[in-house]
Design a protein around this motif. Sequence first.
Motif, PDB file in Angstrom:
ATOM      1  N   ARG A 149     -18.762  43.163 -12.511  1.00 37.08           N
ATOM      2  CA  ARG A 149     -19.028  41.739 -12.671  1.00 37.08           C
ATOM      3  C   ARG A 149     -18.456  40.989 -11.468  1.00 37.08           C
ATOM      4  O   ARG A 149     -17.466  41.425 -10.865  1.00 37.08           O
ATOM      5  CB  ARG A 149     -18.388  41.228 -13.956  1.00 37.08           C
ATOM      6  CG  ARG A 149     -18.921  41.884 -15.205  1.00 37.08           C
ATOM      7  CD  ARG A 149     -18.248  41.304 -16.426  1.00 37.08           C
ATOM      8  NE  ARG A 149     -18.561  39.891 -16.569  1.00 37.08           N
ATOM      9  CZ  ARG A 149     -17.959  39.087 -17.444  1.00 37.08           C
ATOM     10  NH1 ARG A 149     -17.036  39.561 -18.237  1.00 37.08           N
ATOM     11  NH2 ARG A 149     -18.293  37.825 -17.516  1.00 37.08           N
ATOM     12  N   PRO A 150     -19.042  39.857 -11.113  1.00 35.28           N
ATOM     13  CA  PRO A 150     -18.497  39.035 -10.015  1.00 35.28           C
ATOM     14  C   PRO A 150     -17.221  38.344 -10.495  1.00 35.28           C
ATOM     15  O   PRO A 150     -17.253  37.188 -10.925  1.00 35.28           O
ATOM     16  CB  PRO A 150     -19.626  38.053  -9.725  1.00 35.28           C
ATOM     17  CG  PRO A 150     -20.379  37.940 -11.012  1.00 35.28           C
ATOM     18  CD  PRO A 150     -20.270  39.289 -11.666  1.00 35.28           C
TER      19      PRO A 150
ATOM     20  N   LEU B  13     -22.158  27.970 -13.822  1.00 30.19           N
ATOM     21  CA  LEU B  13     -21.482  27.373 -12.668  1.00 30.19           C
ATOM     22  C   LEU B  13     -21.339  28.388 -11.533  1.00 30.19           C
ATOM     23  O   LEU B  13     -21.108  29.574 -11.765  1.00 30.19           O
ATOM     24  CB  LEU B  13     -20.085  26.881 -13.062  1.00 30.19           C
ATOM     25  CG  LEU B  13     -19.960  25.540 -13.772  1.00 30.19           C
ATOM     26  CD1 LEU B  13     -18.501  25.289 -14.135  1.00 30.19           C
ATOM     27  CD2 LEU B  13     -20.489  24.401 -12.911  1.00 30.19           C
ATOM     28  N   TYR B  14     -21.462  27.897 -10.316  1.00 33.07           N
ATOM     29  CA  TYR B  14     -21.159  28.677  -9.104  1.00 33.07           C
ATOM     30  C   TYR B  14     -22.057  29.901  -8.924  1.00 33.07           C
ATOM     31  O   TYR B  14     -21.702  30.809  -8.165  1.00 33.07           O
ATOM     32  CB  TYR B  14     -19.691  29.126  -9.103  1.00 33.07           C
ATOM     33  CG  TYR B  14     -18.719  28.047  -9.446  1.00 33.07           C
ATOM     34  CD1 TYR B  14     -18.716  26.835  -8.770  1.00 33.07           C
ATOM     35  CD2 TYR B  14     -17.789  28.216 -10.474  1.00 33.07           C
ATOM     36  CE1 TYR B  14     -17.826  25.827  -9.105  1.00 33.07           C
ATOM     37  CE2 TYR B  14     -16.892  27.214 -10.813  1.00 33.07           C
ATOM     38  CZ  TYR B  14     -16.915  26.030 -10.126  1.00 33.07           C
ATOM     39  OH  TYR B  14     -16.029  25.042 -10.457  1.00 33.07           O
ATOM     40  N   GLN B  15     -23.181  29.970  -9.609  1.00 33.78           N
ATOM     41  CA  GLN B  15     -24.065  31.108  -9.411  1.00 33.78           C
ATOM     42  C   GLN B  15     -24.546  31.144  -7.958  1.00 33.78           C
ATOM     43  O   GLN B  15     -25.003  30.147  -7.410  1.00 33.78           O
ATOM     44  CB  GLN B  15     -25.258  31.020 -10.359  1.00 33.78           C
ATOM     45  CG  GLN B  15     -24.890  31.157 -11.830  1.00 33.78           C
ATOM     46  CD  GLN B  15     -24.237  32.487 -12.163  1.00 33.78           C
ATOM     47  OE1 GLN B  15     -24.576  33.512 -11.566  1.00 33.78           O
ATOM     48  NE2 GLN B  15     -23.290  32.472 -13.083  1.00 33.78           N
TER      49      GLN B  15
ATOM     50  N   MET C 141     -13.428  31.503 -11.564  1.00 33.27           N
ATOM     51  CA  MET C 141     -13.601  30.085 -11.224  1.00 33.27           C
ATOM     52  C   MET C 141     -14.290  29.336 -12.366  1.00 33.27           C
ATOM     53  O   MET C 141     -13.989  28.167 -12.621  1.00 33.27           O
ATOM     54  CB  MET C 141     -14.387  29.953  -9.917  1.00 33.27           C
ATOM     55  CG  MET C 141     -13.583  30.360  -8.692  1.00 33.27           C
ATOM     56  SD  MET C 141     -14.398  29.954  -7.120  1.00 33.27           S
ATOM     57  CE  MET C 141     -15.734  31.143  -7.125  1.00 33.27           C
ATOM     58  N   GLN C 142     -15.200  30.023 -13.053  1.00 34.22           N
ATOM     59  CA  GLN C 142     -15.819  29.414 -14.227  1.00 34.22           C
ATOM     60  C   GLN C 142     -14.769  29.166 -15.309  1.00 34.22           C
ATOM     61  O   GLN C 142     -14.783  28.117 -15.970  1.00 34.22           O
ATOM     62  CB  GLN C 142     -16.929  30.318 -14.758  1.00 34.22           C
ATOM     63  CG  GLN C 142     -18.152  30.396 -13.857  1.00 34.22           C
ATOM     64  CD  GLN C 142     -19.136  31.460 -14.308  1.00 34.22           C
ATOM     65  OE1 GLN C 142     -18.782  32.364 -15.066  1.00 34.22           O
ATOM     66  NE2 GLN C 142     -20.373  31.365 -13.837  1.00 34.22           N
TER      67      GLN C 142
END
Length: 289
Positions: free
Chosen positions: A89-90, A43-45, A96-97
Motif C-alpha cells: 500500500r502507498p 485525498l492526495y491520490q 497523510m490521509q
Amino acid sequence: MTDLLNEYALEYLQKKHDKPFALTLAHKAVHGPPVAAERHTNLYQGATLPTTPSKQDDWNGKPMLQLPEPPRPNANQNRPANNPAQPPRPLAVVQMQQLAAVDEGVGQLLKVLTASGQLDNTLLIFTSDNGYFWGEHKLGDKRAAYEESIRIPFLVRYPKLIKAGTKFDQTILNADLAPTLIEFTGAPALANMHGRSFLPLLKGKTKGWRETVLLEYFYETNFPRIKGWQAVRTTQWKYIHYTELTGMDELYDLQADRYEMKNLINEAKHADRLKEMQNELARLLSATK
C-alpha cells in the motif's frame, strides 16, 4: 479512533471549568494498521513526496546498514509489506490521509476554545513522539539515528507570551515538556528530571541553554535492521555510536551535509572533532546515572 478521541476531548472542553484545566490528547494516527477516515480516502491520490538526496543514499559510509538484515521472528506475514502476493500500500499517502483527521480535530478544538473565550488564555502544544522515514536512506519506520527519525514537530501557542511566527534555534526535547508545564502552572519543580523547562526561552532568555543532546536506541529483535546506538548531537555535528558493533560509527557535519550522506568518521582532519564528540557522549551518559 482519531475521530472518537477528538470527540472525547471536545466533550471535555465544552464542560464548565471553574478552575484551570489540563488536557492531553494523544491521537492514534499514524500508527498501524494505516486506515484513513472514509471521508479522506480519496485525498492526495497520485501525490508524490518531495525527492531529497537521502532517498538516493547508497549506504556508502554506513556499514551498519550494509549488514545482512536478519529475519523478523514475529513478523506478521499477513501484512502487505511482508506478503509478496499482496501489493504494498502507498503508506505515506495513507498516513497523510490519517493526519487529515488530526488536522480537522485540532481545528475543532481551537473553535471550541474560541467560542468559550479561552483560546488566548490556553497554552497549546502540538508535538509527536518520533519522526518517520519515507524512503530516506532506503529506510522505513523510525528507529535509526538520522534526522528524519529523531526530529519532530513542536508547535506552541500562547499569545500572552509568544509572538506569532517566533522560531528558536535552541534544541528542545520531549523530556522538557513536563518541567515546562510544572513551571508554567507555578507548581514546585521536581528533583532529578532529565528535561528542563523551556519557559525561559519563551521569555527570550536563551543564555545557558543546552548545546548538546543525548539520543539512544535499544535494539529490538523484531526490528533487526537497526542495531542499538547512542548518539550526541549539536547544532552542527552528530556522532552515532553503535553499541553492539565495532568500526561502524558515523560522524556528520549537519551544516554542510544536512541529509547525512557523507560519513566523516575516518577523515583525519575531523579527528579532533570526533574525539570531542566521543568525550561529550561519555559525559552525557555519565550524567544520566
